[in-house]
Each structure stands twice: as C-alpha cells, then as structure tokens.
Design a protein around this motif. Structure first.
Motif, mmCIF file in Angstrom:
data_model
loop_
_atom_site.group_PDB
_atom_site.id
_atom_site.type_symbol
_atom_site.label_atom_id
_atom_site.label_comp_id
_atom_site.label_asym_id
_atom_site.label_seq_id
_atom_site.Cartn_x
_atom_site.Cartn_y
_atom_site.Cartn_z
ATOM 1 N N ARG A 203 29.128 52.005 37.426
ATOM 2 C CA ARG A 203 30.376 52.148 36.676
ATOM 3 C C ARG A 203 31.566 51.632 37.493
ATOM 4 O O ARG A 203 32.470 50.992 36.957
ATOM 5 C CB ARG A 203 30.588 53.608 36.271
ATOM 6 C CG ARG A 203 31.821 53.817 35.395
ATOM 7 C CD ARG A 203 31.783 55.133 34.650
ATOM 8 N NE ARG A 203 31.806 56.276 35.544
ATOM 9 C CZ ARG A 203 30.816 57.154 35.666
ATOM 10 N NH1 ARG A 203 29.703 57.003 34.960
ATOM 11 N NH2 ARG A 203 30.924 58.183 36.478
ATOM 12 N N ARG A 204 31.547 51.907 38.801
ATOM 13 C CA ARG A 204 32.608 51.402 39.670
ATOM 14 C C ARG A 204 32.611 49.875 39.683
ATOM 15 O O ARG A 204 33.664 49.231 39.624
ATOM 16 C CB ARG A 204 32.433 51.957 41.083
ATOM 17 C CG ARG A 204 33.390 51.386 42.124
ATOM 18 C CD ARG A 204 34.855 51.677 41.821
ATOM 19 N NE ARG A 204 35.738 51.018 42.751
ATOM 20 C CZ ARG A 204 36.207 51.580 43.870
ATOM 21 N NH1 ARG A 204 35.848 52.824 44.185
ATOM 22 N NH2 ARG A 204 37.013 50.910 44.666
ATOM 23 N N LEU A 205 31.423 49.287 39.758
ATOM 24 C CA LEU A 205 31.310 47.831 39.705
ATOM 25 C C LEU A 205 31.901 47.289 38.408
ATOM 26 O O LEU A 205 32.686 46.336 38.412
ATOM 27 C CB LEU A 205 29.837 47.424 39.827
ATOM 28 C CG LEU A 205 29.516 45.955 39.564
ATOM 29 C CD1 LEU A 205 30.029 45.081 40.713
ATOM 30 C CD2 LEU A 205 28.013 45.752 39.377
ATOM 31 N N ASN A 206 31.523 47.891 37.296
ATOM 32 C CA ASN A 206 32.007 47.417 35.992
ATOM 33 C C ASN A 206 33.522 47.548 35.869
ATOM 34 O O ASN A 206 34.185 46.668 35.300
ATOM 35 C CB ASN A 206 31.325 48.205 34.867
ATOM 36 C CG ASN A 206 29.833 47.935 34.798
ATOM 37 O OD1 ASN A 206 29.360 46.909 35.286
ATOM 38 N ND2 ASN A 206 29.081 48.851 34.208
ATOM 39 N N MET A 207 34.069 48.624 36.403
ATOM 40 C CA MET A 207 35.519 48.820 36.358
ATOM 41 C C MET A 207 36.236 47.753 37.175
ATOM 42 O O MET A 207 37.248 47.199 36.751
ATOM 43 C CB MET A 207 35.879 50.211 36.874
ATOM 44 C CG MET A 207 35.481 51.351 35.951
ATOM 45 S SD MET A 207 35.653 52.988 36.732
ATOM 46 C CE MET A 207 37.425 53.000 37.080
ATOM 47 N N ASP A 208 35.689 47.436 38.352
ATOM 48 C CA ASP A 208 36.306 46.405 39.192
ATOM 49 C C ASP A 208 36.254 45.035 38.523
ATOM 50 O O ASP A 208 37.228 44.273 38.556
ATOM 51 C CB ASP A 208 35.608 46.344 40.550
ATOM 52 C CG ASP A 208 35.955 47.543 41.432
ATOM 53 O OD1 ASP A 208 36.890 48.279 41.083
ATOM 54 O OD2 ASP A 208 35.271 47.743 42.461
ATOM 55 N N ASP A 212 39.342 42.035 36.682
ATOM 56 C CA ASP A 212 39.472 40.642 37.112
ATOM 57 C C ASP A 212 39.954 39.786 35.938
ATOM 58 O O ASP A 212 39.232 39.629 34.947
ATOM 59 C CB ASP A 212 38.123 40.123 37.623
ATOM 60 C CG ASP A 212 38.223 38.743 38.242
ATOM 61 O OD1 ASP A 212 39.269 38.089 38.082
ATOM 62 O OD2 ASP A 212 37.241 38.313 38.868
ATOM 63 N N PRO A 213 41.154 39.198 36.024
ATOM 64 C CA PRO A 213 41.654 38.387 34.906
ATOM 65 C C PRO A 213 40.826 37.133 34.648
ATOM 66 O O PRO A 213 40.901 36.548 33.568
ATOM 67 C CB PRO A 213 43.085 38.025 35.353
ATOM 68 C CG PRO A 213 43.073 38.164 36.843
ATOM 69 C CD PRO A 213 42.100 39.255 37.144
ATOM 70 N N GLU A 214 40.013 36.732 35.631
ATOM 71 C CA GLU A 214 39.190 35.524 35.480
ATOM 72 C C GLU A 214 37.723 35.880 35.232
ATOM 73 O O GLU A 214 36.838 35.039 35.390
ATOM 74 C CB GLU A 214 39.322 34.651 36.735
ATOM 75 C CG GLU A 214 40.754 34.126 36.943
ATOM 76 C CD GLU A 214 40.897 33.343 38.233
ATOM 77 O OE1 GLU A 214 40.113 33.588 39.178
ATOM 78 O OE2 GLU A 214 41.789 32.480 38.290
ATOM 79 N N TYR A 215 37.478 37.141 34.835
ATOM 80 C CA TYR A 215 36.095 37.601 34.631
ATOM 81 C C TYR A 215 35.330 36.713 33.654
ATOM 82 O O TYR A 215 34.157 36.397 33.861
ATOM 83 C CB TYR A 215 36.090 39.049 34.133
ATOM 84 C CG TYR A 215 34.719 39.526 33.701
ATOM 85 C CD1 TYR A 215 33.734 39.817 34.642
ATOM 86 C CD2 TYR A 215 34.403 39.658 32.350
ATOM 87 C CE1 TYR A 215 32.480 40.244 34.258
ATOM 88 C CE2 TYR A 215 33.144 40.093 31.957
ATOM 89 C CZ TYR A 215 32.190 40.383 32.912
ATOM 90 O OH TYR A 215 30.939 40.784 32.528
ATOM 91 N N LEU A 339 42.033 39.349 52.341
ATOM 92 C CA LEU A 339 40.982 39.108 51.347
ATOM 93 C C LEU A 339 40.873 40.234 50.312
ATOM 94 O O LEU A 339 40.057 40.150 49.395
ATOM 95 C CB LEU A 339 39.624 38.946 52.047
ATOM 96 C CG LEU A 339 39.471 37.735 52.965
ATOM 97 C CD1 LEU A 339 38.207 37.859 53.803
ATOM 98 C CD2 LEU A 339 39.453 36.440 52.154
ATOM 99 N N TYR A 340 41.683 41.267 50.459
ATOM 100 C CA TYR A 340 41.527 42.452 49.628
ATOM 101 C C TYR A 340 41.696 42.173 48.142
ATOM 102 O O TYR A 340 41.025 42.777 47.300
ATOM 103 C CB TYR A 340 42.523 43.522 50.077
ATOM 104 C CG TYR A 340 42.432 44.813 49.297
ATOM 105 C CD1 TYR A 340 41.335 45.653 49.446
ATOM 106 C CD2 TYR A 340 43.429 45.180 48.405
ATOM 107 C CE1 TYR A 340 41.234 46.845 48.738
ATOM 108 C CE2 TYR A 340 43.346 46.362 47.685
ATOM 109 C CZ TYR A 340 42.247 47.193 47.849
ATOM 110 O OH TYR A 340 42.152 48.361 47.131
ATOM 111 N N ASN A 341 42.583 41.245 47.806
ATOM 112 C CA ASN A 341 42.870 40.967 46.387
ATOM 113 C C ASN A 341 41.846 40.053 45.734
ATOM 114 O O ASN A 341 41.866 39.881 44.507
ATOM 115 C CB ASN A 341 44.267 40.356 46.243
ATOM 116 C CG ASN A 341 45.358 41.344 46.609
ATOM 117 O OD1 ASN A 341 45.229 42.541 46.365
ATOM 118 N ND2 ASN A 341 46.443 40.848 47.212
ATOM 119 N N THR A 342 40.961 39.469 46.522
ATOM 120 C CA THR A 342 39.982 38.537 45.947
ATOM 121 C C THR A 342 38.532 38.989 46.142
ATOM 122 O O THR A 342 37.622 38.382 45.585
ATOM 123 C CB THR A 342 40.147 37.133 46.571
ATOM 124 O OG1 THR A 342 40.060 37.228 47.999
ATOM 125 C CG2 THR A 342 41.492 36.525 46.184
#
Length: 673
Positions: A203-208, A212-215, A339-342
C-alpha cells in the motif's frame, strides 16, 4: 432443544446460514492464541467492524465470571473439576444465546494456561467446547512481539514468561489444537500478522507511485537495496554506534548481529524484534537525531548518483529504494544527495511505520511492480536478504563492494541461487573490488557503459528475454532444415538435433542444473547432473511443427513430461499444478500470436511457473518494439531461445512426410518484397 433457523442476510454468500455445517449446527467461532497475542483487541475491532446484527461477541472470561458468585477471583480458587464444569456451562450459555438470538458467536478462549510456579502449561479446553465450535481462528503472532506487548500492557498484570517458553507454548498449542480440530471436523485457520505487514508495504508503494505526476509514462523501475548497495556501509551498525553505551541492550554495540544470527534469522519476527529494539533505546526526537548523525556519515556510490540523476530526467524510468534497514536514515541520505524528490523509499524501523521490510516483502514489491503496475524491473542488491528480490526481477544486478565490508555468506547463497535458475550480472563498486563467483556465472557490467544504459532503455517495453544461438552453430544446424533435398525422417531428425542443441546449450543454463549420484563406469559412485527439477518440467510440443524439436528437447531432459498441444486449451490445470518449468517448443515463431496465446494461458493457470520458449527460427518483427512477443506483459520468468532470427516472413504449407502417413506443417521462408 431444537436449533432455530438462521436468518438470511441481504448477501447470502456471507450469511451465517451458509457458514453452518451439514448438521445445521450454528456458527460458533473461537478466537485462540497464547496469552498476550491480542485476542481481546481483535474481538473489540471485529465488534466495531461487523456490528451486532448478525454476530454476538463474547469474552470467555467475562462469561465465566458471570456464572460464579465472586467472579474470576473466586473461580481461580475452585478445584479443577469444578472449573471444568463452569467452562462447560459457559460454552453452553454462549451456544444457547446464539441460538435464541439467531446470531453467529465469536468467542475469545484459552487452549492452554501458563503455570508460573511449575513453569509449565496445561490444557483448559473441554470436550464440550469441541462439540460446539464450528471454526477456530488461531492468532500466530510472533512470540517476540507477544513478549513486548505483554511488557507494555498497563491494563493487565501478565506473568513474565521467558521467550523460549512462549515459543514452546505457541508451538505446542497450535499443534495440538490443529489436530483436535481435524479430528472433530472444526475448520482451523492460522491468522498471521505477516500478510498484513506485506499488504501495508505494498500500500505504501502504491501511495508513493500515485503521487508521481509522471506515473502514466512509467515503463521501467529500478529497485535498489540500500545498505552496502547504494553505499558501502551498514547504517544499522552506524546507528548503534551512535547510541549512548548506557542505553545499549545487554551492553552490545551490535545487537542486530546477534538477532539475525539466531534461530529466527531474517524472518518477520526478527525484523519486528529489531523495530522493538529501536523503540526501546530512543524517543521519537532522539531517534531522528541519531538517524541524522548516521546519514551524515553515509556517502552514496558516485556511480549510483550518476545513474539515478541520469534516469531522473527520463519520465519512463523510475527508482525506488527498498530497505530492510532504517527508512528515516535513507530519507536523510537521499536528501543530502539531492535525490529525495526523484527516488521513492520503502522501509520501516519504528513501530509507527506500520510495517517491516523482509526478504519476502522485497520480492512482493517487485511482483507488484510487474503485475499490478506493468513495469519492467531492474533490481540491485548485495546480500542474501535481497536474493528473492533479484530472482523475481526481469533483470538482476549483484552489487559487489570491497571484501572487508561485503556479506560473508553471499557467495554460497548466490551460487545456490544461480544453480536454481537465477540469471544475474554483477557491478564492482569500486571497480577494483574482487568479483563474486566468476564472470561466466555473473557477467561483469559497468553503469557508465553505453550498452548497459541502452539496455535499461531499450528493454523497458518487453517482458521477455531473448537468447540466440552462436552463428557458427546456427549455420551448421540450420543447413539440413533448409535443404530441399532433405525430407521425411532425415528432416525430422535435423529438427530434433536443433531441439537437443538449444536445450543443452541454452535452456539448461536458464533453468539451472542439480547434482545427483550415479555409478561411475569404473564401479565407484560419482556425481552426475540433470536439469533442475527435471521431473517437474513439462515440454509442450506446439503442433504440428514443434513436435520434432520437442523430441530433441526431451532427449536432453528425459525425466520431463511431454505434452502435445494443438491449442492453448489443451493444457489443463492438471498438467501444470506440480510443475516448476514449462518449455514451449515450436519450429517457427512467425507473427508470434500463437506463442503469446500459449504464454498467457500458462500464466493464467499458474502465474509463478517459469516459461522457456524454444524455437528454431523467430521472425525479427515479432520480437522488435511493437511486436506481439516483444510487448508481452512483463510478468514472471520468461525466456525465448532461438536458433536464429530472420527478417523474412514464413508461410505454412502442408507436406506428407516420407514414411509417415500423417500430414506435417512445413514453413517456406519468404524474403521481404
């Protein structure tokens, strides 16, 4: 007393009537587990979640207290026989209440109780309980977690039980209770916290990913371990070095080392215990400060920084760090590196994180990225903890650091994984580090090499790995199959030889080998080799053109089962249920539709089975971008082995074989234009 009819729920599928047994006995569900496993907590939440329209909820101890003048304290002073009678009366009362109110009952109960004086446990379940229960749910909470929960329980005065006693208690209770349920026809199910843990991580993976605007453009995901992969340090060790000596558990500077070398190894219970240790030594603020100190000492490999920055500019490629270590440390490390934002990060460390990352969770995250998000996954890891993740990935890279810091057990574990079918490459960080195994088993790559970078980009669309035979061998083996003068049995034999060659030279390397004892010609025993799980491999001859080659594959793997299939539906669940590997064989893969239909059918029947496609010739168009084989869903382990790749189109025609009255499919090669 006659049993009342159960009410019908609006949704009959979940009605108590449908849960009753063949004798019409009402549904009575026992909620069991050793003391401290959370039975009362779960009962409370079930009451809140399910309501009381169709369910009645009982604390067994409260029912007993209501039957004895003086309550539980008086009950504890009774003789064993009198206590037994009260327990029988309690279960009878519960059953009668449920019948009268036409509800399913859910009851917390004890199977065994701990005697602190005798340091032993005794059974307190009655025969009447076993007559009444229809279902029992057993809470298989790790004993380490129970020990900590009991210690933290301020509402109840629980006896202090040694961890080894809790482990023995739980094993004995579950084993005996399971047997009694089997003997009495009671449905028994063990409830573990591990599936919940995994679902929270996913669920954490899916939320992250959802943030992502480029998902929508993502096609490839880089999945990286953290400690000794992204950087040549173990942040867990650094954390405990930062903790004041007076707070260290048992005075040990590395309590995790002892924890993960114990009998629980890298289990869910061990990682949960590690989280409890972190809770024990630091408040929330102190934990943050310790993590900041550790992060300041961590330097990510420059090669990884360059790689991640390069692909951060490409919306089709994403990156996620999946760590069994401390999420907060690695968040701070990524921030320091810019690198935190990417780069997303999945990890735990504290109880408040809600989950811990185990080797199984790492593998499940890779599967979710492949199956749920339809992404092509490159995985990077350095130790046995990451091997399951590497095995599930489409492409696996073993990160090799200097010998004095690397995992000491990885070589033997890695050798076993390779023999079991893992196909991986290795990168040396630094470049003068000693390689693991050898360059044949683990080919060397460098992140800065253009072929590797192109590979990440060019393979991101496909879910299949393609291997093609060496040119010289292909020329020799192809010649008789294209010679118009060779027909009938000699032609079939030529195709058979192609199948045997591709099986021994390529399929065996993909699937792996296993050793077994054979008698040497000189009369002494020696070691032989055969295909890994050969007896649980099926060779599928796609009719009619694939049959001669499939016989050659069978020559190489004689213990494998052989199946003729004219269409995918000819493969049934019975064919696949015990199998580890399916080898699909066809002489020609032309437009690729037939082979893709077979692959998808096999995946639907058994998603986790390895699939190897063996073909004589494959048309380049179908494995190029946009081709149906190239664009097959990146899910599971799938490899295509071909004698040669052709730019030409193939047209089927029918020819009666010499010496055989059956008509055989034959292909005529047509050059473009």
């Amino acid at each position: 007393m006659a049993t009342a009819a159960w009410p019908t729920w609006p949704d009959d599928e979940f009605s108590p009537g449908n849960l009753s047994d063949s004798n019409g006995k009402g549904v009575i569900i026992g909620l069991y587990g050793i003391a401290g496993s959370g039975k009362s907590y779960i009962l409370k939440h079930l009451r809140e979640k399910l309501g009381t329209n169709y369910f009645a909820f009982y604390e067994r101890s409260e029912v007993i207290a209501g039957l004895v003048h003086g309550g539980l304290e008086k009950f504890k002073t009774l003789k064993y026989e009198d206590q037994d009678n009260v327990r029988r009366a309690a279960i009878n009362k519960i059953q009668n209440d449920c019948r009268t109110n036409q509800k399913a009952g859910v009851i917390t109960g004890h199977f065994m109780l701990w005697n602190e004086t005798a340091r032993a446990f005794s059974s307190v379940m009655t025969d009447r309980d076993l007559e009444v229960y229809t279902h029992i749910l057993y809470l298989g909470i790790p004993p380490e977690t129970i020990a900590q929960q009991s210690k933290d329980d301020k509402e109840r005065n629980r006896p202090e039980v040694l961890l080894e006693d809790l482990q023995h208690w739980q094993i004995s209770e579950e084993t005996q209770l399971r047997k009694k349920c089997l003997d009495r026809g009671i449905m028994f199910s063990k409830v573990s916290a591990e599936p919940v843990n995994m679902s929270r991580a996913i669920r954490r993976l899916n939320m992250d990913l959802a943030k992502d605007p480029e998902y929508s453009q993502l096609q490839t995901m880089l999945v990286m371990d953290a400690d000794r992969t992204l950087a040549a340090v173990d942040t867990g060790t650094l954390f405990w070095q930062a903790v004041p000596k007076s707070r260290l558990p048992d005075g040990s500077r590395d309590p995790l080392k002892r924890l993960f070398q114990g009998s629980t190894a890298y289990s869910y219970a061990a990682f949960r215990q590690a989280a409890l240790l972190y809770e024990e030594v630091a408040s929330h603020q102190e934990f943050d400060e310790f993590c900041a100190q550790v992060a300041a000492k961590v330097t990510i490999h420059l090669e990884f920084i360059d790689l991640l920055r390069r692909f951060a500019k490409i919306p089709q490629v994403g990156a996620v760090v999946v760590t069994c270590g401390l999420r907060l440390v690695w968040e701070k490390v990524l921030k320091l590196a810019g690198l935190y934002n990417t780069v997303n990060i999945i990890g735990g460390g504290r109880i408040s994180d809600g989950f811990v990352v185990t080797p199984i969770v790492k593998a499940a995250i890779v599967k979710s990225l492949q199956n749920d998000h339809r992404l092509y996954v490159w995985a990077f890891g350095d130790s046995p903890v990451g091997l399951q993740m590497l095995a599930e990935a489409n492409q696996a890279i073993v990160v090799v650091v200097e010998e004095h810091i690397r995992s000491k057990t990885m070589d033997s574990e890695l050798k076993g994984a390779v023999s079991n079918g893992l196909w991986a490459r290795q990168v040396l960080l630094p470049t003068n580090a000693t390689p693991r195994l050898d360059a044949f088993q683990l080919p060397l790559i460098r992140f800065q090499d253009q072929p590797f970078l192109n590979c990440v980009m060019n393979l991101r669309h496909t879910g299949i790995k393609v291997l093609v035979a060496e040119k010289e061998a292909a020329k020799l083996l192809t010649t008789p199959t294209r010679d118009a003068a060779i027909v009938g049995p000699p032609l079939r034999e030529a195709h058979r030889q192609v199948g045997q060659y591709l099986a021994t030279q390529y399929a065996a390397g993909i699937i792996g080998l296993e050793e077994y004892s054979i008698a040497h010609a000189q009369g002494r025993p020696t070691t032989g080799h055969r295909l890994l799980h050969e007896e649980r491999t099926s060779i599928v001859a796609i009719m009619r053109g694939g049959e001669p080659m499939a016989f050659g594959v069978n020559d190489a793997f004689p213990l494998a089962s052989f199946i003729h299939a004219n269409c995918p539906d000819d493969l049934t669940p019975e064919h696949l249920k015990r199998q580890h590997t399916i080898i699909l064989v066809d002489s020609v893969v032309n437009d690729g539709k037939t082979i893709v239909d077979f692959v998808e059918h096999v995946r639907n029947l058994k998603p986790d089975v390895r699939i190897v496609i063996v073909a004589g010739v494959v048309r380049r168009e179908c494995i190029s971008e946009g081709g149906v084989v190239h664009d097959i869903t990146p899910r599971g382990r799938l490899t295509l082995v071909a004698l040669r790749i052709s730019d030409n189109k193939f047209t089927a025609y029918r020819l009666a074989d010499t010496g055989n009255t059956e008509v055989t499919d034959t292909w005529q090669e047509q050059k473009p234009g």
